[in-house]
Each structure stands twice: as structure tokens, then as C-alpha cells.
Design an enzyme around this catalytic site. Structure first.
Site, PDB file in Angstrom:
ATOM      1  N   CYS A 356       0.820  -1.227   0.000  1.00  0.00           N
ATOM      2  CA  CYS A 356       0.000   0.000   0.000  1.00  0.00           C
ATOM      3  C   CYS A 356       0.847   1.267   0.000  1.00  0.00           C
ATOM      4  CB  CYS A 356      -0.891   0.042   1.228  1.00  0.00           C
ATOM      5  SG  CYS A 356      -1.825  -1.445   1.536  1.00  0.00           S
TER       6      CYS A 356
HETATM    7  O1  KQY Z   1      -4.063   0.895   0.764  1.00  0.00           O
HETATM    8  C1  KQY Z   1      -4.271   1.034   1.920  1.00  0.00           C
HETATM    9  N1  KQY Z   1      -4.305   0.008   2.681  1.00  0.00           N
HETATM   10  C2  KQY Z   1      -4.556   2.403   2.426  1.00  0.00           C
HETATM   11  C3  KQY Z   1      -5.132   2.454   3.755  1.00  0.00           C
HETATM   12  C4  KQY Z   1      -5.401   3.843   4.209  1.00  0.00           C
HETATM   13  C5  KQY Z   1      -5.557   3.830   5.664  1.00  0.00           C
HETATM   14  C6  KQY Z   1      -5.795   5.159   6.269  1.00  0.00           C
HETATM   15  N2  KQY Z   1      -5.936   5.007   7.673  1.00  0.00           N
END
Ligand code: KQY
Length: 373
Positions: A356
Site C-alpha cells: 500500500c
Molecule cells: O491501501 C491502503 N491500505 C490504504 C489504507 C489507508 C488507511 C488510512 N488510515
């Protein structure tokens, strides 16, 4: 200067390559929010530095950092990481960054999706997200890569492709009314075909239990290479993840990819449930409009959220008894790459993991033998 290109990538001969294809480098963003990262983001900065350093052993890494954190990030990061000033609302380069597309004659462009912070005012994770919306364009300007503006709300973590015509995603995320309420499944598939040059979309159901992104596929399942996927798994029938993973397995086993192949599915057992401790949630600033952290909440821990670099796989570790087995499974799936584990609890506490916070920039396209037009 880079420009906005009218038209669609597919009709210009551009496709999204698989993550396992060669990279020019990797993009990341420095942790920004004190209402997401505990203790003023200090532990997260350490974890991001470890991820960047691990990837930088294999390919160039660029870290975007907001003006206020610039000097401090430069002091933390090793000299081999390029640091550029880039405002953002937070640090999820996979989701706010560009999706690069390549053609067969060495061309590189990017797709700039619409972004609404994982659901906008209907379940989104923070407000505002105006700076995040500019990140893909800024990356394109720095690299002088022309861009397509896609009329679709989509985060990079919501899709995985095999680079050979097949895409996997989840219904929970891409069909969620908080992303593209005006579009149905067929219209979304058509946009994916046009902007990524895929022919087959494989729909999984739910993402990993309690994943705050509304079930991004990159935490559940990914391509190892065309025809081969890895799936987050549990043998514990009482775990809420069990029906999610068994449903995904069934769909994957009955799917055929764009080339008519049946998929080989490799299960990687998840770690034991990872729960937020009292100390961890007390360290996060509470701000209205941002998803609160609560003691005892289960985090969406999965070994699938790894990054494939040139010659390496950078994989999350949780301090769990299953960590070594996950690394061994990845080493078996990627025999030509070094598998590097990075302790990633601090990234998980922010709501995501290694995949991510990274975004690959492929090498310009190279002609690949046997690719169907
Ligand atoms: O891709 C992802 N897992 C983004 C998560 C965003 C989390 C914000 N608290």
C-alpha cells in the site's frame, strides 16, 4: 513538461504491466498524519525507512515528502533514497499515485485515477484529500511522463494485473456505492479494459476481514506471474476470514484468465489475529473525520501485501510464529528473487502494509514475444 493525453490507453497501444515485470524504480510518500500514525509518526517513519532501504538495494526509490517534513525525512533516509518535495494528505502511494502503462515500443504513460480517500464523505478515511489528488500528476511532471485522466474512482490497491490481459479485484471495493455510484459492474469493467488494456476481469467477493479500504485486493490476492496467484488463507473455520478466503478460492479455481488458462492458487496462511493495544491507540491524535483507532480492534494483517522489486520481494512480518513460513512460501513462489522480510506492524497500525505504501514505475515497454494484440 508532461501533458494530459486525450483518448484511452488501449487504443494507443498502452497496457498496465504486471508488478513482476522490470521496474525503473519505486515511489513512496513519507508518513504525514498525526491522526493516523502514532507518536507523531516516529515509529512509522522508522518502518517506512526500513521498507525504502530494503527496496533501494534492488531498484531506485523516490520518497515524496511534504515541505514541513522535508529536512527531517532527509535526515532519516539513507542517501540512496531520492527525496522530493511533494505535499500529500497521507502516505499511501499505491492508492494516490499513478498507474503506469507501457507500450511495445518503449513508451511510458500514466493513468491518473479519481481519488476520494477510500469512500469520500460516505465512509472515507479522512478529509480533505485534495493534496492526494495531485500526487499522480506531480509524479508524472517529475518524470516527464504524459498522463491519461480516467473517469473512475479507483485506488491502485484495488487492482492487480498479470500484464497479459487479466485483472483481479473485489466486489466489496470496486462495486461499493461510495466509489462510483453511477457505474454498474459492466461499465466499470469497460473502463478497466480501456485504461489498462485488460480483457478479463476476475471478481473476488470480500477483501481481508476488517480491511478499512473496503477490501482492497492487494491485501488478499495477487499475481505471482501470469497464471499463478497467491491468496491469504486461514485454516481456522471460526475466523471471520475463513468464509472470505474460501469464497475467493472457489472463484479463483473456477476462473479462466485472458488466455484461457486455469489459475494455480497458492495459499499463504495469515498470521494470528493482530489487535491494536491500548498504548498504540492512545498514541494516535484523535481528530473528527478520521477513522478512530480503538483498543482491541483487529487489523487486516496479511502476508500478501508485499512489494515485488527487481530481483526481490519485500514482505511484511508481524512477529508471528507464521512469519518464517510465509517467507519460505514466497521464496518458493519467487525462486529468482531474494525475499526480504521487514517488520511491518507500524504500517499495519496505519491501515495498510508494504504494498500500500509503494508504487512501481515500470521500465518503458519492451516488445514481449507472444503477446496477443
Ligand atoms: O491501501 C491502503 N491500505 C490504504 C489504507 C489507508 C488507511 C488510512 N488510515
Amino acid at each position: 513538461m508532461a501533458c494530459t493525453v486525450e483518448g484511452i490507453p488501449r487504443s494507443h497501444g498502452f497496457r498496465m504491466p504486471g508488478e513482476f515485470e522490470p521496474h525503473r524504480g519505486c515511489w513512496m510518500l513519507w508518513p504525514e498524519r498525526r491522526d493516523n500514525w502514532r507518536l507523531g509518526a516516529k515509529p512509522a517513519e522508522q518502518a517506512f525507512t526500513e521498507v525504502a532501504s530494503a527496496i533501494a538495494r534492488f531498484e531506485p526509490v523516490t520518497m515524496g515528502v511534504s515541505a514541513g517534513r522535508f529536512r527531517q525525512a532527509c535526515a532519516c533516509l539513507p542517501p540512496e533514497v531520492r527525496v522530493v518535495e511533494m505535499s500529500c494528505n497521507d502516505s499511501w502511494m499505491r492508492d494516490v499515485g499513478p498507474t503506469f502503462v507501457v507500450n511495445d515500443s518503449g513508451g511510458l504513460r500514466l493513468v491518473d485515477w479519481q481519488f476520494n480517500a477510500w469512500g469520500g464523505l460516505n465512509g472515507g478515511l479522512y478529509f480533505p484529500w485534495d493534496q492526494d489528488c495531485l500526487v499522480a500528476c506531480k509524479v508524472g511532471e517529475i518524470e516527464a511522463v504524459d498522463r491519461y485522466r480516467a473517469p473512475l474512482v479507483l485506488e491502485g490497491g484495488a487492482i492487480h494485473v498479470d500484464g497479459d490481459g487479466t485483472l483481479i479485484t473485489t466486489e466489496q471495493c470496486l462495486l461499493n456505492p461510495n466509489r462510483n455510484p453511477g457505474l454498474d459492474r459492466r461499465e466499470i469493467e469497460e473502463l478497466l479494459r480501456e485504461y489498462l488494456d485488460v480483457r478479463t476481469v476476475i471478481w473476488l467477493g470480500q477483501g481481508v476481514f476488517n480491511d478499512e479500504t473496503d477490501g482492497h485486493v492487494d491485501n488478499l490476492c495477487c499475481f505471482v506471474r501470469p497464471g499463478v496467484v497467491a491468496l491469504s488463507w486461514t485454516e481456522d473455520r471460526s475466523d471471520p476470514q475463513y468464509p472470505i478466503s474460501t469464497d475467493a478460492l472457489k472463484r479463483l479455481e473456477t476462473a479462466t484468465d485472458a488466455r484461457g488458462r486455469r489459475l494455480q492458487v497458492h495459499k499463504i496462511h495469515q498470521p494470528d489475529p493482530v489487535l491494536i493495544s491500548r498504548e498504540e491507540c492512545l498514541g494516535v491524535d484523535r481528530v473528527e473525520g478520521t477513522l478512530p483507532r480503538r483498543e482491541g480492534d483487529r487489523l487486516a494483517a496479511s502476508y500478501i501485501n508485499f512489494y515485488i522489486a527487481n530481483g526481490a520481494v519485500i514482505a511484511p512480518q508481524f512477529g508471528d510464529a507464521r512469519d518464517p513460513a510465509a517467507l519460505a512460501a514466497l521464496a518458493g513462489l519467487f525462486p529468482d528473487r531474494e525475499v526480504v522480510g521487514v517488520y511491518a506492524r507500524e504500517i499495519l497500525l496505519g491501515g495498510g502494509n508494504i504494498h500500500c505504501i509503494t508504487q512501481q514505475q515500470p521500465l518503458g515497454g519492451t516488445r514481449r514475444e507472444g503477446r496477443a494484440g
